[in-house]
Scaffold this active site. Structure first.
Site, PDB file in Angstrom:
ATOM      1  CG  ASN A  28      -1.939   1.129   1.164  1.00  0.00           C
ATOM      2  OD1 ASN A  28      -2.421   1.500   0.108  1.00  0.00           O
ATOM      3  ND2 ASN A  28      -2.240   1.707   2.319  1.00  0.00           N
ATOM      4  CE1 TYR A 106      -0.752   7.121  -6.635  1.00  0.00           C
ATOM      5  CE2 TYR A 106      -2.765   7.626  -7.829  1.00  0.00           C
ATOM      6  CZ  TYR A 106      -2.113   6.976  -6.806  1.00  0.00           C
ATOM      7  OH  TYR A 106      -2.822   6.180  -5.939  1.00  0.00           O
ATOM      8  CE  LYS A 110      -0.713   3.705  -6.921  1.00  0.00           C
ATOM      9  NZ  LYS A 110      -0.395   2.732  -5.869  1.00  0.00           N
ATOM     10  CB  THR A 141      -5.756   9.251   3.571  1.00  0.00           C
ATOM     11  OG1 THR A 141      -5.329   9.411   2.209  1.00  0.00           O
ATOM     12  CG2 THR A 141      -6.757   8.112   3.680  1.00  0.00           C
TER      13      THR A 141
END
Length: 186
Positions: A28, A106, A110, A141
Site C-alpha cells: 500500500n 502517479y 499505477k 487521508t
C-alpha cells in the site's frame, strides 16, 4: 540503496527475515509526485522517484516475502492501485478520469503496478498464490488532503475491496483489477 544478491533492498530482506509466517501481503505504499505537473514539464528524476516507490518498491517487498507466502495455506497478495491506472478510464470520454489533468507520474506508476501484478499472478498461480490489484477509490487521508476537491470516502470504505481480495477463496480470481463494483477495465 544497497541491494543484496537477490536484487532486493536489504531493508526488505531484513523485514522478511523477522517474520515467521505471512498469509497476506498488502502493498500500500505510494507517492503521487507533483500535482498539476503535465508530462511535458516532468523531469525524468521525478518519474523515477514515483516509480521507485510505487512499482520497484512493490517488486522488492514482494520478492523478499515470497518464501513465506509459498508456505502459507492460503497466500494472497493485494497491490493497492488506483482507478487512474486504468487505460480504459483514462481514454473513455464519458469517464470522469479522462477529464483529470494529464500527469506523467502517479497514473503511469499505477498502470505499471497493474501490469506487474498481472505478471506475478501468471507466475504464482501454480503456487496457489492469488495476486490482484485493488482500486480503493479516493479516500480522505493525508495522501489526498491537498487535492483541489473534497474527498468524503473514508479509509475504511476504501479498505473493503482490499479486505475482500485478501480473503478470497482458493478458487478466487487472480490477475484481475477490482474496485467496490467488481472488475475494473484495464
Amino acid at each position: 540503496m544497497a541491494r543484496d544478491s537477490g536484487g532486493c533492498a536489504m531493508p526488505s530482506r531484513a523485514a522478511a527475515a523477522s517474520l515467521d509466517r505471512l498469509d497476506v501481503l498488502v502493498n500500500n505504499a505510494g507517492v503521487s509526485g507533483p500535482l498539476g505537473e503535465p508530462p511535458s514539464g516532468t523531469p525524468a528524476a521525478t518519474l523515477r522517484e514515483v516509480f521507485e516507490t510505487n512499482v520497484v518498491g512493490v517488486l522488492m517487498v514482494t520478492n523478499a516475502v515470497l518464501p513465506l507466502l509459498r508456505r502459507s495455506p492460503a497466500p494472497r497478495v493485494v497491490n493497492v492501485s488506483s482507478g487512474v491506472g486504468s487505460l480504459a478510464h483514462q481514454t473513455d470520454p464519458g469517464h470522469y478520469m479522462s477529464g483529470l489533468p494529464a500527469s506523467a507520474t502517479y497514473p503511469l506508476s499505477k498502470t505499471a503496478l497493474n501490469q506487474l501484478t498481472v505478471q506475478y499472478a501468471r507466475e504464482l498461480r501454480k503456487d496457489g498464490i492469488l495476486v490482484n490489484p485493488a482500486a480503493p477509490g479516493a479516500c480522505a487521508t493525508d495522501f489526498t488532503k491537498d487535492l483541489p476537491f473534497p474527498i468524503t470516502r473514508t479509509a475504511a470504505q476504501g479498505a473493503a475491496v482490499v479486505i475482500r481480495l485478501a480473503t478470497l477463496p482458493a478458487d478466487g480470481p487472480t490477475g484481475g483489477f477490482f474496485d467496490d463494483d467488481g472488475r475494473v477495465p484495464w
